[in-house]
Design a protein around this motif. Structure first.
Motif, PDB file in Angstrom:
ATOM      1  N   TYR A  82       0.835  -1.194   0.000  1.00 32.61           N
ATOM      2  CA  TYR A  82       0.000   0.000   0.000  1.00 32.61           C
ATOM      3  C   TYR A  82       0.878   1.256   0.000  1.00 32.61           C
ATOM      4  CZ  TYR A  82      -3.895  -3.081   1.161  1.00 32.61           C
ATOM      5  OH  TYR A  82      -4.831  -4.068   1.122  1.00 32.61           O
ATOM      6  N   VAL A  83       0.517   2.209  -0.919  1.00 30.93           N
ATOM      7  CA  VAL A  83       1.192   3.504  -0.962  1.00 30.93           C
ATOM      8  C   VAL A  83       0.296   4.513  -0.261  1.00 30.93           C
ATOM      9  CG1 VAL A  83       2.147   5.305  -2.439  1.00 30.93           C
ATOM     10  CG2 VAL A  83       2.336   2.902  -3.126  1.00 30.93           C
ATOM     11  N   LEU A  84       0.827   5.169   0.762  1.00 29.63           N
ATOM     12  CA  LEU A  84       0.062   6.121   1.553  1.00 29.63           C
ATOM     13  C   LEU A  84       0.471   7.554   1.226  1.00 29.63           C
ATOM     14  CD1 LEU A  84      -0.219   3.395   3.101  1.00 29.63           C
ATOM     15  CD2 LEU A  84      -0.288   4.725   5.210  1.00 29.63           C
ATOM     16  N   ILE A  85      -0.519   8.423   1.072  1.00 32.68           N
ATOM     17  CA  ILE A  85      -0.284   9.851   0.901  1.00 32.68           C
ATOM     18  C   ILE A  85      -0.981  10.563   2.044  1.00 32.68           C
ATOM     19  CG2 ILE A  85      -0.642  11.865  -0.582  1.00 32.68           C
ATOM     20  CD1 ILE A  85      -0.544  10.026  -2.980  1.00 32.68           C
ATOM     21  N   ASP A  86      -0.171  11.253   2.846  1.00 34.36           N
ATOM     22  CA  ASP A  86      -0.691  11.870   4.081  1.00 34.36           C
ATOM     23  C   ASP A  86      -1.438  10.845   4.925  1.00 34.36           C
ATOM     24  OD1 ASP A  86       0.421  14.305   3.614  1.00 34.36           O
ATOM     25  OD2 ASP A  86      -1.394  15.249   2.859  1.00 34.36           O
ATOM     26  N   ASN A  87      -0.809   9.646   5.061  1.00 33.12           N
ATOM     27  CA  ASN A  87      -1.322   8.554   5.901  1.00 33.12           C
ATOM     28  C   ASN A  87      -2.668   8.005   5.422  1.00 33.12           C
ATOM     29  OD1 ASN A  87       0.893   8.605   7.696  1.00 33.12           O
ATOM     30  ND2 ASN A  87      -0.014  10.338   8.792  1.00 33.12           N
ATOM     31  N   LYS A  88      -2.988   8.202   4.142  1.00 30.97           N
ATOM     32  CA  LYS A  88      -4.206   7.632   3.577  1.00 30.97           C
ATOM     33  C   LYS A  88      -3.834   6.758   2.389  1.00 30.97           C
ATOM     34  CE  LYS A  88      -7.254  11.437   4.896  1.00 30.97           C
ATOM     35  NZ  LYS A  88      -8.204  12.471   4.413  1.00 30.97           N
ATOM     36  N   LYS A  89      -4.399   5.527   2.363  1.00 32.38           N
ATOM     37  CA  LYS A  89      -4.103   4.606   1.279  1.00 32.38           C
ATOM     38  C   LYS A  89      -4.661   5.141  -0.036  1.00 32.38           C
ATOM     39  CE  LYS A  89      -4.218   0.509   4.280  1.00 32.38           C
ATOM     40  NZ  LYS A  89      -4.891  -0.776   4.564  1.00 32.38           N
ATOM     41  N   LYS A  90      -3.766   5.282  -1.042  1.00 31.87           N
ATOM     42  CA  LYS A  90      -4.180   5.825  -2.332  1.00 31.87           C
ATOM     43  C   LYS A  90      -3.865   4.899  -3.510  1.00 31.87           C
ATOM     44  CE  LYS A  90      -5.879   9.774  -0.966  1.00 31.87           C
ATOM     45  NZ  LYS A  90      -7.301  10.101  -1.160  1.00 31.87           N
ATOM     46  N   PHE A  91      -2.742   4.125  -3.408  1.00 27.57           N
ATOM     47  CA  PHE A  91      -2.333   3.283  -4.528  1.00 27.57           C
ATOM     48  C   PHE A  91      -1.876   1.925  -4.016  1.00 27.57           C
ATOM     49  CE2 PHE A  91      -1.435   7.686  -5.719  1.00 27.57           C
ATOM     50  CZ  PHE A  91      -2.181   7.798  -6.898  1.00 27.57           C
ATOM     51  N   GLU A  92      -1.809   0.963  -4.952  1.00 31.59           N
ATOM     52  CA  GLU A  92      -1.221  -0.354  -4.697  1.00 31.59           C
ATOM     53  C   GLU A  92       0.032  -0.475  -5.549  1.00 31.59           C
ATOM     54  OE1 GLU A  92      -4.242  -3.182  -5.602  1.00 31.59           O
ATOM     55  OE2 GLU A  92      -5.372  -2.803  -3.761  1.00 31.59           O
ATOM     56  N   ALA A  93       1.066  -1.124  -4.997  1.00 23.88           N
ATOM     57  CA  ALA A  93       2.353  -1.195  -5.695  1.00 23.88           C
ATOM     58  C   ALA A  93       3.015  -2.542  -5.444  1.00 23.88           C
ATOM     59  CB  ALA A  93       3.260  -0.056  -5.230  1.00 23.88           C
TER      60      ALA A  93
END
Length: 334
Positions: free
Chosen positions: A302-313
């Motif tokens: 899981y890729v987090l932006i500002d501690n929110k899940k946004k993408f899968e990698a």
């Protein structure tokens, strides 16, 4: 044998004469009624000066250039560092020959195009306006009063620059009708040098009054020949402009917001895995210890932006460095 008088019994009959007069009067009244009914469905047409723009078209042009006036006043106020105010005086249609004859001398005529519209458009600047603008561009206080003279080469170059700013503002105002690209063509002293259309062609003339500073007044006008606007007449209605302006404004507003947030810094992190560990075990951790994660090696991260899940990698290496490759957007599970 006695001669009989040559008389017409109908003429000598007053009742018959009265009936004929009434019938004739009725015919006249009937013809007048038919003529009035005929006029109701038609209007007078002047073949020497036909009206090609309806009142609705002229109102739409006024709406477009009302926005142009606001934008140009702000642009010139900032550029010239002086108070600039503008108003629309009139929006009329007339022949090109009438327009040329009505213009005073020493009007600088900038010719340009609004692609993809076909044909050329005229932008006229009165000498009272242009001399003040040039004086400010050259570092003066805008008090130049030498109106009736030809421009020097330096002043011509500066005039072209200010005209390009004006038509760029006009380009932005016309986006409520269709996307256009302004292209400067030439600069002439007066309107007789290079005509932009035939003398009998109908043009839409939009006149503006501009105030520069506290006591400098002058005129600016825009001349649109009918062939230039012919292809967009169906869009020149206040209803279309109002509806389309909202769509364009929303799109422009969205782009402006995106342009402002693009440089913003965001914290990005990748979760390699999670594990539940007792506090006592954490306190006893030392170098070389291994923590078993719940994440499997072939599962997505899981890729987090500002501690929110946004993408899968997926994890990997590139140029000897550990990295992740974005493979999908994160979709929360119900």
């Amino acid at each position: 044998m006695q001669n009989q008088p040559d008389t017409n019994p109908i003429e000598n009959n007053p009742a018959t004469n009265q009936d004929d007069f009434s019938a004739a009067q009725n015919d006249i009244d009937l013809i007048e009624d038919i003529s009035e009914e005929f006029k109701k469905g038609y209007k007078l047409y002047n073949f020497r000066r036909p009206d090609k723009f309806s009142k609705e078209h002229l109102r739409a042009l006024q709406d477009i250039h009302r926005d142009f006036v606001r934008q140009l006043a702000l642009t010139l106020t900032t550029y010239l560092r002086m108070d600039v105010e503008m108003d629309i005086i009139s929006v009329d249609q007339l022949t090109y020959d009438e327009f040329v004859c009505s213009m005073p001398p020493h009007f600088q005529n900038g010719i340009f195009k609004l692609n993809p519209l076909s044909g050329e458009i005229s932008l006229g600047l009165s000498s009272e306006v242009l001399t003040v603008i040039l004086d400010r561009m050259l570092g003066g206080d805008g008090s130049n009063r030498d109106f009736n003279r030809d421009l020097t080469q330096i002043e011509e170059a500066l005039t072209k620059k200010i005209i390009e700013k004006i038509i760029k503002t006009l380009e932005n105002s016309w986006c409520s009708v269709l996307p256009v690209k302004a292209e400067f063509t030439s600069l002439d002293n007066g309107y007789h040098v290079v005509p932009i259309t035939t003398s009998g062609e109908i043009v839409a003339l939009i006149s503006f009054e501009i105030r520069l500073g506290s006591k400098n007044f002058g005129l600016i006008n825009l001349c649109f020949p009918y062939p230039v606007l012919e292809t967009v007449l169906q869009k020149l209605t206040p209803q279309y402009i109002f509806q389309h302006t909202n769509v364009v404004s929303n799109e422009i507003g969205r782009n402006e917001i995106l342009n402002k947030i693009y440089p913003a810094n965001l914290d990005l992190s990748v979760v390699l895995g999670t594990a539940k560990v007792l506090i006592n075990d954490v306190l006893e951790l030392k170098e070389g210890d291994v923590i078993k994660l719940e994440q499997k090696i072939d599962e997505k991260l899981y890729v987090l932006i500002d501690n929110k899940k946004k993408f899968e990698a997926m994890p990997g290496r590139k140029d000897g460095r550990i990295c992740v490759k974005i493979v999908d957007r994160y979709v929360p599970k119900d």
